[in-house]
Design an enzyme around this catalytic site. Sequence first.
Site, PDB file in Angstrom:
ATOM      1  N   LYS A   1      -4.751  -2.751  13.741  1.00  0.00           N
ATOM      2  CA  LYS A   1      -4.026  -1.703  14.467  1.00  0.00           C
ATOM      3  C   LYS A   1      -4.488  -1.661  15.928  1.00  0.00           C
ATOM      4  CE  LYS A   1      -3.119   1.104  10.380  1.00  0.00           C
ATOM      5  NZ  LYS A   1      -3.857   0.366   9.342  1.00  0.00           N
TER       6      LYS A   1
ATOM      7  N   GLU B   1       0.827  -1.209   0.000  1.00  0.00           N
ATOM      8  CA  GLU B   1       0.000   0.000   0.000  1.00  0.00           C
ATOM      9  C   GLU B   1       0.863   1.262   0.000  1.00  0.00           C
ATOM     10  OE1 GLU B   1      -1.147   1.701   3.720  1.00  0.00           O
ATOM     11  OE2 GLU B   1      -1.253  -0.291   4.622  1.00  0.00           O
TER      12      GLU B   1
ATOM     13  N   ASP C   1     -18.166   3.593  13.550  1.00  0.00           N
ATOM     14  CA  ASP C   1     -16.900   3.778  12.838  1.00  0.00           C
ATOM     15  C   ASP C   1     -16.230   2.422  12.647  1.00  0.00           C
ATOM     16  OD1 ASP C   1     -14.576   4.650  11.705  1.00  0.00           O
ATOM     17  OD2 ASP C   1     -14.081   6.109  13.265  1.00  0.00           O
TER      18      ASP C   1
ATOM     19  N   ASP D   1     -11.902  -1.652   5.289  1.00  0.00           N
ATOM     20  CA  ASP D   1     -11.000  -2.798   5.070  1.00  0.00           C
ATOM     21  C   ASP D   1     -11.714  -4.119   5.340  1.00  0.00           C
ATOM     22  OD1 ASP D   1      -9.137  -0.799   4.742  1.00  0.00           O
ATOM     23  OD2 ASP D   1      -7.959  -1.302   6.530  1.00  0.00           O
TER      24      ASP D   1
ATOM     25  N   VAL E   1      -5.696  -0.242   2.825  1.00  0.00           N
ATOM     26  CA  VAL E   1      -5.795  -1.698   2.664  1.00  0.00           C
ATOM     27  C   VAL E   1      -6.904  -2.037   1.673  1.00  0.00           C
ATOM     28  CG1 VAL E   1      -6.433  -3.851   3.846  1.00  0.00           C
ATOM     29  CG2 VAL E   1      -4.799  -2.281   4.910  1.00  0.00           C
TER      30      VAL E   1
END
Length: 302
Positions: free
Chosen positions: A156, A22, A135, A139, A103
């Site tokens: 993450k 990416e 939210d 991805d 991603v």
Amino acid sequence: MLKINPEVQKALLENKPVVALESTIISHGMPYPRNVETALAVEKVIRDNGAIPATIGIIDGDAIVGMTPEQIEEFGKRKGIIKASRRDLPVIYAKKLWAATTVASTMIIAKQAGIEVFVTGGIGGVHRGAQETMDISADLQELAKTNVTVICAGAKAILDLPLTLEYLETMGVPVLGFQTNELPAFYSPNSGLKVDYRVDSYLEAAQIIKEKRDNNLQGGILITNPIPKEYAMDDTIINAAINEAIERMKSEGIHGKETTPYLLKTVTELTGGDSLDSNIQLVLNNAKVGANIAKEYCQMRK
């Protein structure tokens, strides 16, 4: 719209291993010049392990599959590059803009180019407090429907990891642990959460990819690869930094696609740069694993 680097195109035609990368990590993930140095170092690891890197970005409305070092350098320095997910692509193409691929959008373009394996740092997921904010990273939807294998160090750590796993299960995305039974937590190899299945070799991972494709089971595969222990961060330190960053984000009214870059930047500041060092090391480690899985997969397709 798709411009494939001749070296990448040749490798794909000859069934040689290619690994997609990416470009958001260049334009939004790290400061200059660390971003460019890291991008080129990741490409070198992929080459050193017998595969061809294909960094993906959008320049003047064209999706570039296999950016040149000069293009990567420009991405690292240029201001105002858009962070592009699936929803943004048609607008970016029509307006001839520069954009960095997330991603989700990297998966889309990699699939269009015929690349199976994609290496990143960590995927997006369900954000903390998503029960109220809704939210959730695009991805996850992309993993549900696009036929690309993603190698990462988990989601993450700024995210809600249990809810991210639940979402992936609902979407039918197999979550594999490379030589681990536990979901890596990005900066740490441990989260206390189980993956769906463990794989212990590059060959085993490639066999699973092949079976999914041969049986026309649509969607991605997520292979989670723990950060090497010597580069992992202390859980207490990193969690304190993440919690502080989230509080700052709320007070400043940051939301949407600006959330992740803001949190990563703030966590880097709060840890004195240690989290950035860990981030770089986990991406390099993922590149090694991704290149070797891509090699095994190509061998099977001969």
